[in-house]
Design a protein around this motif. Sequence first.
Motif, PDB file in Angstrom:
ATOM      1  N   THR A 103      -6.840 -27.757  19.830  1.00 27.71           N
ATOM      2  CA  THR A 103      -5.475 -27.565  20.322  1.00 27.71           C
ATOM      3  C   THR A 103      -4.525 -28.525  19.633  1.00 27.71           C
ATOM      4  N   PHE A 104      -4.947 -29.782  19.521  1.00 29.91           N
ATOM      5  CA  PHE A 104      -4.090 -30.766  18.877  1.00 29.91           C
ATOM      6  C   PHE A 104      -3.888 -30.466  17.392  1.00 29.91           C
ATOM      7  N   LYS A 105      -4.898 -29.870  16.780  1.00 32.50           N
ATOM      8  CA  LYS A 105      -4.755 -29.488  15.374  1.00 32.50           C
ATOM      9  C   LYS A 105      -3.725 -28.377  15.214  1.00 32.50           C
ATOM     10  N   ASN A 106      -3.589 -27.546  16.251  1.00 29.12           N
ATOM     11  CA  ASN A 106      -2.640 -26.429  16.181  1.00 29.12           C
ATOM     12  C   ASN A 106      -1.237 -26.804  16.627  1.00 29.12           C
ATOM     13  N   ILE A 107      -1.066 -28.007  17.164  1.00 32.86           N
ATOM     14  CA  ILE A 107       0.247 -28.402  17.676  1.00 32.86           C
ATOM     15  C   ILE A 107       1.318 -28.318  16.599  1.00 32.86           C
ATOM     16  N   GLU A 108       0.981 -28.770  15.408  1.00 37.72           N
ATOM     17  CA  GLU A 108       1.965 -28.745  14.317  1.00 37.72           C
ATOM     18  C   GLU A 108       2.431 -27.324  14.036  1.00 37.72           C
ATOM     19  N   ALA A 109       1.476 -26.379  14.022  1.00 37.96           N
ATOM     20  CA  ALA A 109       1.839 -24.978  13.783  1.00 37.96           C
ATOM     21  C   ALA A 109       2.681 -24.430  14.931  1.00 37.96           C
ATOM     22  N   TYR A 110       2.306 -24.777  16.169  1.00 38.94           N
ATOM     23  CA  TYR A 110       3.075 -24.329  17.333  1.00 38.94           C
ATOM     24  C   TYR A 110       4.513 -24.843  17.264  1.00 38.94           C
ATOM     25  N   ILE A 111       4.645 -26.135  16.967  1.00 41.02           N
ATOM     26  CA  ILE A 111       5.976 -26.741  16.910  1.00 41.02           C
ATOM     27  C   ILE A 111       6.817 -26.067  15.823  1.00 41.02           C
ATOM     28  N   GLY A 112       6.192 -25.784  14.685  1.00 42.21           N
ATOM     29  CA  GLY A 112       6.919 -25.134  13.602  1.00 42.21           C
ATOM     30  C   GLY A 112       7.437 -23.764  13.998  1.00 42.21           C
ATOM     31  N   LYS A 113       6.602 -22.981  14.668  1.00 39.20           N
ATOM     32  CA  LYS A 113       7.014 -21.642  15.087  1.00 39.20           C
ATOM     33  C   LYS A 113       8.118 -21.701  16.141  1.00 39.20           C
ATOM     34  N   VAL A 114       7.934 -22.573  17.133  1.00 39.87           N
ATOM     35  CA  VAL A 114       8.940 -22.706  18.191  1.00 39.87           C
ATOM     36  C   VAL A 114      10.254 -23.218  17.613  1.00 39.87           C
ATOM     37  N   PHE A 115      10.153 -24.140  16.655  1.00 42.26           N
ATOM     38  CA  PHE A 115      11.349 -24.668  16.005  1.00 42.26           C
ATOM     39  C   PHE A 115      12.134 -23.563  15.307  1.00 42.26           C
ATOM     40  N   VAL A 116      11.440 -22.686  14.611  1.00 48.34           N
ATOM     41  CA  VAL A 116      12.114 -21.580  13.923  1.00 48.34           C
ATOM     42  C   VAL A 116      12.829 -20.677  14.922  1.00 48.34           C
ATOM     43  N   ILE A 117      12.181 -20.407  16.046  1.00 47.97           N
ATOM     44  CA  ILE A 117      12.800 -19.574  17.084  1.00 47.97           C
ATOM     45  C   ILE A 117      14.079 -20.222  17.591  1.00 47.97           C
ATOM     46  N   PHE A 118      14.015 -21.522  17.913  1.00 47.68           N
ATOM     47  CA  PHE A 118      15.185 -22.227  18.412  1.00 47.68           C
ATOM     48  C   PHE A 118      16.271 -22.344  17.346  1.00 47.68           C
ATOM     49  N   LEU A 119      15.862 -22.532  16.097  1.00 49.20           N
ATOM     50  CA  LEU A 119      16.825 -22.678  15.007  1.00 49.20           C
ATOM     51  C   LEU A 119      17.618 -21.391  14.806  1.00 49.20           C
ATOM     52  N   VAL A 120      16.936 -20.258  14.797  1.00 52.70           N
ATOM     53  CA  VAL A 120      17.624 -18.970  14.644  1.00 52.70           C
ATOM     54  C   VAL A 120      18.577 -18.751  15.815  1.00 52.70           C
ATOM     55  N   TYR A 121      18.127 -19.092  17.006  1.00 51.13           N
ATOM     56  CA  TYR A 121      18.985 -18.961  18.192  1.00 51.13           C
ATOM     57  C   TYR A 121      20.222 -19.842  18.060  1.00 51.13           C
ATOM     58  N   ALA A 122      20.046 -21.083  17.579  1.00 48.83           N
ATOM     59  CA  ALA A 122      21.171 -22.001  17.409  1.00 48.83           C
ATOM     60  C   ALA A 122      22.152 -21.487  16.360  1.00 48.83           C
ATOM     61  N   ILE A 123      21.627 -20.915  15.279  1.00 51.59           N
ATOM     62  CA  ILE A 123      22.495 -20.366  14.222  1.00 51.59           C
ATOM     63  C   ILE A 123      23.319 -19.201  14.764  1.00 51.59           C
ATOM     64  N   ILE A 124      22.672 -18.333  15.527  1.00 52.44           N
ATOM     65  CA  ILE A 124      23.387 -17.193  16.110  1.00 52.44           C
ATOM     66  C   ILE A 124      24.457 -17.674  17.084  1.00 52.44           C
ATOM     67  N   MET A 125      24.144 -18.676  17.885  1.00 50.93           N
ATOM     68  CA  MET A 125      25.113 -19.234  18.822  1.00 50.93           C
ATOM     69  C   MET A 125      26.303 -19.849  18.087  1.00 50.93           C
ATOM     70  N   THR A 126      26.025 -20.576  17.012  1.00 46.59           N
ATOM     71  CA  THR A 126      27.098 -21.193  16.233  1.00 46.59           C
ATOM     72  C   THR A 126      27.987 -20.134  15.602  1.00 46.59           C
ATOM     73  N   ALA A 127      27.368 -19.091  15.063  1.00 47.26           N
ATOM     74  CA  ALA A 127      28.143 -18.004  14.461  1.00 47.26           C
ATOM     75  C   ALA A 127      29.031 -17.324  15.504  1.00 47.26           C
ATOM     76  N   ALA A 128      28.474 -17.092  16.691  1.00 48.86           N
ATOM     77  CA  ALA A 128      29.259 -16.472  17.764  1.00 48.86           C
ATOM     78  C   ALA A 128      30.414 -17.376  18.180  1.00 48.86           C
ATOM     79  N   ASN A 129      30.171 -18.680  18.211  1.00 49.73           N
ATOM     80  CA  ASN A 129      31.203 -19.649  18.571  1.00 49.73           C
ATOM     81  C   ASN A 129      32.360 -19.612  17.577  1.00 49.73           C
ATOM     82  N   ILE A 130      32.019 -19.624  16.296  1.00 51.59           N
ATOM     83  CA  ILE A 130      33.043 -19.642  15.255  1.00 51.59           C
ATOM     84  C   ILE A 130      33.803 -18.320  15.209  1.00 51.59           C
ATOM     85  N   ILE A 131      33.089 -17.206  15.261  1.00 53.15           N
ATOM     86  CA  ILE A 131      33.739 -15.889  15.243  1.00 53.15           C
ATOM     87  C   ILE A 131      34.623 -15.723  16.477  1.00 53.15           C
TER      88      ILE A 131
END
Length: 245
Positions: A103-131
């Motif tokens: 499980t601990f060996k997979n933590i890095e992969a989990y964090i990377g995937k979750v980070f990408v999900i949150f990052l895309v969400y943040a980008i969409i939120m920022t775009a909506a804010n600016i538009i």
Amino acid sequence: MAGVIQESFELYRDKISLAVIFSIPFLIAFAIPMLAPLPTYISAGAIFLRSASVFVNGNINLLSLAVITASTIFSLLFLSFAFVLISILVKSKRTHSTIGSRTFKNIEAYIGKVFVIFLVYAIIMTAANIIGYSFGISTLLTAVVGLFGFAIIFYAPSAVVVDDKKIMRAVKDSARLVLREPQYFLLWLVLITIVVSVLDTVSISLLGTFWSRYVVLVLNSLFVVPYFIIFIAEAYMDRFRLLRH
């Protein structure tokens, strides 16, 4: 639904020390935006950036943009790290297994995937804010996009940690689960709104407006958010009928 609330509270109560330790990255994540060279404000136990007007008016240089980008990335990384650790607690409890070296060996992969999900969400939120700022509907558009976007990814981080799903599959399954049984998502929204509102009101009455903002930020990061992350993971795992028995 009552079962999920109870199971979440029982795990939260039994693992409160670990939950608080694992939640320290939440506090760091929420505090990092204060480093950005933009006006910030604290509301309902979180820190927000007033970024749309800066981008639209062009009052930003490369250094400021770099600091904003870096602070956002590090904030999302800490957020992802805490989310993964707390979700692993739920997975361990519901599957009656220990948190092993695999499980601990997979933590890095989990964090990377979750980070990408949150990052895309943040980008969409920022775009909506600016538009939205360009059309004078920044608050409304950001709120609507944020709500529907969050509904889509509601179970996605849990799907990544619990079932080791790929990003797109996790997001698709999350959206399908929310559409099929929205009561858990709606209950989560109602409960966290009530808890944070009560905590905010009590803090203001005891400490005043200025200090209460920071107190609620700390309490929210270390004690409130962990329970609701556990709730999401418990609700996701509640889809599996075998685990319920």
